[in-house]
Design an enzyme around this catalytic site. Structure first.
Site, mmCIF file in Angstrom:
data_model
loop_
_atom_site.group_PDB
_atom_site.id
_atom_site.type_symbol
_atom_site.label_atom_id
_atom_site.label_comp_id
_atom_site.label_asym_id
_atom_site.label_seq_id
_atom_site.Cartn_x
_atom_site.Cartn_y
_atom_site.Cartn_z
ATOM 1 N N ALA A 36 0.817 -1.225 0.000
ATOM 2 C CA ALA A 36 0.000 0.000 0.000
ATOM 3 C C ALA A 36 0.848 1.271 0.000
ATOM 4 O O ALA A 36 0.301 2.374 0.017
ATOM 5 C CB ALA A 36 -0.930 0.001 1.222
ATOM 6 N N ASN A 39 -1.460 -7.611 -3.414
ATOM 7 C CA ASN A 39 -0.872 -6.765 -4.440
ATOM 8 C C ASN A 39 0.645 -6.626 -4.320
ATOM 9 O O ASN A 39 1.331 -6.448 -5.326
ATOM 10 C CB ASN A 39 -1.556 -5.385 -4.336
ATOM 11 C CG ASN A 39 -0.803 -4.307 -5.049
ATOM 12 O OD1 ASN A 39 -0.808 -4.231 -6.279
ATOM 13 N ND2 ASN A 39 -0.108 -3.453 -4.279
ATOM 14 N N GLY A 52 2.150 2.833 -5.942
ATOM 15 C CA GLY A 52 1.480 2.230 -7.091
ATOM 16 C C GLY A 52 0.032 1.820 -6.883
ATOM 17 O O GLY A 52 -0.787 2.581 -6.349
ATOM 18 N N TYR A 109 10.009 -13.641 -13.210
ATOM 19 C CA TYR A 109 8.893 -12.726 -12.906
ATOM 20 C C TYR A 109 7.597 -13.241 -13.539
ATOM 21 O O TYR A 109 6.567 -13.400 -12.857
ATOM 22 C CB TYR A 109 9.185 -11.300 -13.389
ATOM 23 C CG TYR A 109 7.994 -10.389 -13.147
ATOM 24 C CD1 TYR A 109 7.659 -9.999 -11.862
ATOM 25 C CD2 TYR A 109 7.171 -9.985 -14.201
ATOM 26 C CE1 TYR A 109 6.528 -9.206 -11.617
ATOM 27 C CE2 TYR A 109 6.055 -9.199 -13.970
ATOM 28 C CZ TYR A 109 5.737 -8.816 -12.677
ATOM 29 O OH TYR A 109 4.618 -8.051 -12.439
HETATM 30 P P1 NDP Z 1 5.212 -0.515 -7.007
HETATM 31 O O1 NDP Z 1 6.684 -0.818 -7.007
HETATM 32 O O2 NDP Z 1 4.769 0.874 -7.270
HETATM 33 O O3 NDP Z 1 4.569 -1.017 -5.625
HETATM 34 C C1 NDP Z 1 4.919 -2.262 -5.084
HETATM 35 C C2 NDP Z 1 4.393 -2.388 -3.671
HETATM 36 O O4 NDP Z 1 4.751 -3.683 -3.156
HETATM 37 C C3 NDP Z 1 4.993 -1.347 -2.736
HETATM 38 O O5 NDP Z 1 3.993 -0.852 -1.881
HETATM 39 C C4 NDP Z 1 6.003 -2.153 -1.929
HETATM 40 O O6 NDP Z 1 6.115 -1.629 -0.600
HETATM 41 C C5 NDP Z 1 5.321 -3.536 -1.870
HETATM 42 N N1 NDP Z 1 6.282 -4.576 -1.567
HETATM 43 C C6 NDP Z 1 7.274 -5.071 -2.362
HETATM 44 N N2 NDP Z 1 8.008 -5.979 -1.685
HETATM 45 C C7 NDP Z 1 7.480 -6.046 -0.429
HETATM 46 C C8 NDP Z 1 7.816 -6.772 0.747
HETATM 47 N N3 NDP Z 1 8.856 -7.628 0.768
HETATM 48 N N4 NDP Z 1 7.067 -6.599 1.864
HETATM 49 C C9 NDP Z 1 6.019 -5.737 1.859
HETATM 50 N N5 NDP Z 1 5.655 -5.016 0.783
HETATM 51 C C10 NDP Z 1 6.379 -5.164 -0.347
HETATM 52 O O7 NDP Z 1 4.603 -1.524 -8.079
HETATM 53 P P2 NDP Z 1 3.102 -1.707 -8.656
HETATM 54 O O8 NDP Z 1 2.118 -0.969 -7.871
HETATM 55 O O9 NDP Z 1 3.176 -1.501 -10.132
HETATM 56 O O10 NDP Z 1 2.948 -3.276 -8.445
HETATM 57 C C11 NDP Z 1 1.965 -3.859 -7.617
HETATM 58 C C12 NDP Z 1 1.726 -5.272 -8.114
HETATM 59 O O11 NDP Z 1 1.259 -5.232 -9.457
HETATM 60 C C13 NDP Z 1 2.972 -6.164 -8.149
HETATM 61 O O12 NDP Z 1 2.605 -7.448 -7.724
HETATM 62 C C14 NDP Z 1 3.372 -6.167 -9.614
HETATM 63 O O13 NDP Z 1 4.069 -7.322 -9.962
HETATM 64 C C15 NDP Z 1 2.027 -6.088 -10.275
HETATM 65 N N6 NDP Z 1 1.976 -5.577 -11.643
HETATM 66 C C16 NDP Z 1 2.556 -4.378 -11.988
HETATM 67 C C17 NDP Z 1 2.456 -3.921 -13.307
HETATM 68 C C18 NDP Z 1 3.097 -2.655 -13.755
HETATM 69 O O14 NDP Z 1 3.354 -2.508 -14.959
HETATM 70 N N7 NDP Z 1 3.356 -1.692 -12.880
HETATM 71 C C19 NDP Z 1 1.696 -4.672 -14.317
HETATM 72 C C20 NDP Z 1 1.147 -5.919 -13.843
HETATM 73 C C21 NDP Z 1 1.264 -6.330 -12.555
HETATM 74 P P3 NDP Z 1 7.489 -1.372 0.206
HETATM 75 O O15 NDP Z 1 8.591 -1.245 -0.813
HETATM 76 O O16 NDP Z 1 7.234 -0.143 1.002
HETATM 77 O O17 NDP Z 1 7.614 -2.597 1.060
HETATM 78 C C1 8X3 Z 2 4.392 -5.986 -15.129
HETATM 79 C C2 8X3 Z 2 4.112 -5.755 -16.562
HETATM 80 O O1 8X3 Z 2 4.959 -6.125 -18.923
HETATM 81 O O2 8X3 Z 2 6.603 -5.540 -17.245
HETATM 82 O O3 8X3 Z 2 3.762 -7.134 -14.696
HETATM 83 O O4 8X3 Z 2 5.639 -7.732 -17.267
HETATM 84 S S1 8X3 Z 2 5.401 -6.333 -17.538
#
Ligand code: NDP
Ligand code: 8X3
Length: 253
Positions: free
Chosen positions: A12, A85, A15, A151
């Site tokens: 949270a 997420n 993103g 990934y």
């Molecule tokens: P961001 O990097 O903006 O956000 C990722 C979030 O995950 C942050 O809040 C981070 O919090 C948290 N997080 C990561 N590792 C940990 C951990 N070990 N413990 C607790 N929290 C963690 O990325 P997005 O919002 O884009 O990604 C969210 C999800 O959507 C992911 O699963 C990603 O794979 C997926 N996704 C993203 C896409 C994109 O193009 N952006 C497309 C498709 C899927 P903190 O670092 O503070 O711990």
């Molecule tokens: C994140 C989107 O296209 O980088 O899941 O795999 S992509």
């Protein structure tokens, strides 16, 4: 959603997770917000204006995760929506050159932590015959690309886990949804390229990616369907992103 809903959002601090917190807060729902960056969680909670319970922990720490779930305050115990997420991609190199630590981090976060938290939350949802698990997968689950190796495989796991949960949860009233977005502008690429801002910016150069708000709207729509409707999976992409034909390696003639 209503004031009676308790929504558990992992990741949270940035993103999609942060955008979903802002979206669901408008309904006055109670929010459990998890992420490692405590100061971001505190700032967000101040801005939301709804009841929040903050979990500034590393989701990979199973003992801690079990403890915080066990110790959820009374008002936050009956989680109605779990948004799995938190996740990340690390690196874009070919498999034979990849960093094994990066692979382990992605598996621990995107798969192990997600399944652990789901397992911890399901008994309460089943007992109450009410709940929804929304898992953040990706187009990378279905469409391979160079450098996507582990990934993409973690996201394929998330999609298949979601579908298998549906099978197990038949008759319980608990819903499961897999959200599968393509390119979205968040901190995702900065994390993937380990702070290399130029490499991250290049991913979205000259095109309009999806936004975190687009994803929050999609998740909100899934969550607000009537109880008899289960959205199994949603795949969405920017209009500017699409498919390519198979790659072929040809010998020099
Ligand atoms: P961001 O990097 O903006 O956000 C990722 C979030 O995950 C942050 O809040 C981070 O919090 C948290 N997080 C990561 N590792 C940990 C951990 N070990 N413990 C607790 N929290 C963690 O990325 P997005 O919002 O884009 O990604 C969210 C999800 O959507 C992911 O699963 C990603 O794979 C997926 N996704 C993203 C896409 C994109 O193009 N952006 C497309 C498709 C899927 P903190 O670092 O503070 O711990
Ligand atoms: C994140 C989107 O296209 O980088 O899941 O795999 S992509």
């Amino acid at each position: 959603m209503t004031k009676d809903d308790v929504i558990f959002i992992t990741g949270a601090t940035a993103g999609f997770g942060e955008a979903c917190a802002r979206k669901f807060a408008k309904d006055g729902a109670k929010l459990i917000l998890l992420g490692r960056r405590k100061e971001r969680l505190e700032k967000l909670a101040m801005e939301l204006g709804c009841p929040t319970h903050l979990l500034p922990i590393d989701i990979r720490d199973r003992a801690k995760l079990e403890q915080v779930v066990r110790e959820l305050p009374k008002d936050f115990k009956n989680v109605t929506l779990l948004l799995n997420n938190a996740g990340l991609g690390l690196g874009m190199g070919p498999a034979h050159q990849a960093n094994i630590d990066d692979w382990e981090t992605m598996i621990a976060t995107n798969i192990t932590a997600l399944t652990t938290l789901t397992r911890l939350m399901l008994p309460g949802m089943v007992e109450r015959k009410h709940g929804h698990v929304i898992n953040m997968s990706s187009t990378a689950a279905s469409y391979p690309y160079p450098g996507g190796n582990v990934y993409g495989a973690t996201k394929a796991f998330v999609t298949q886990f979601s579908l298998n949960l549906r099978a197990d949860l038949l008759g319980t009233g608990v819903r499961v949804t897999s959200i599968e977005p393509g390119m979205c502008l968040t901190e995702f690429s900065e994390v993937r390229f380990k702070g290399d801002k130029k490499a991250a910016d290049d991913v979205y150069r000259g095109m309009k990616p999806l936004s975190a708000q687009d994803i929050a709207e999609t998740i909100y729509w899934c969550a607000n369907q009537p109880a008899h409707v289960n959205i199994n999976r949603i795949e969405l992409m920017p209009t500017a992103q699409t498919f390519a034909f198979f790659a072929v390696h040809r010998k020099e003639s």
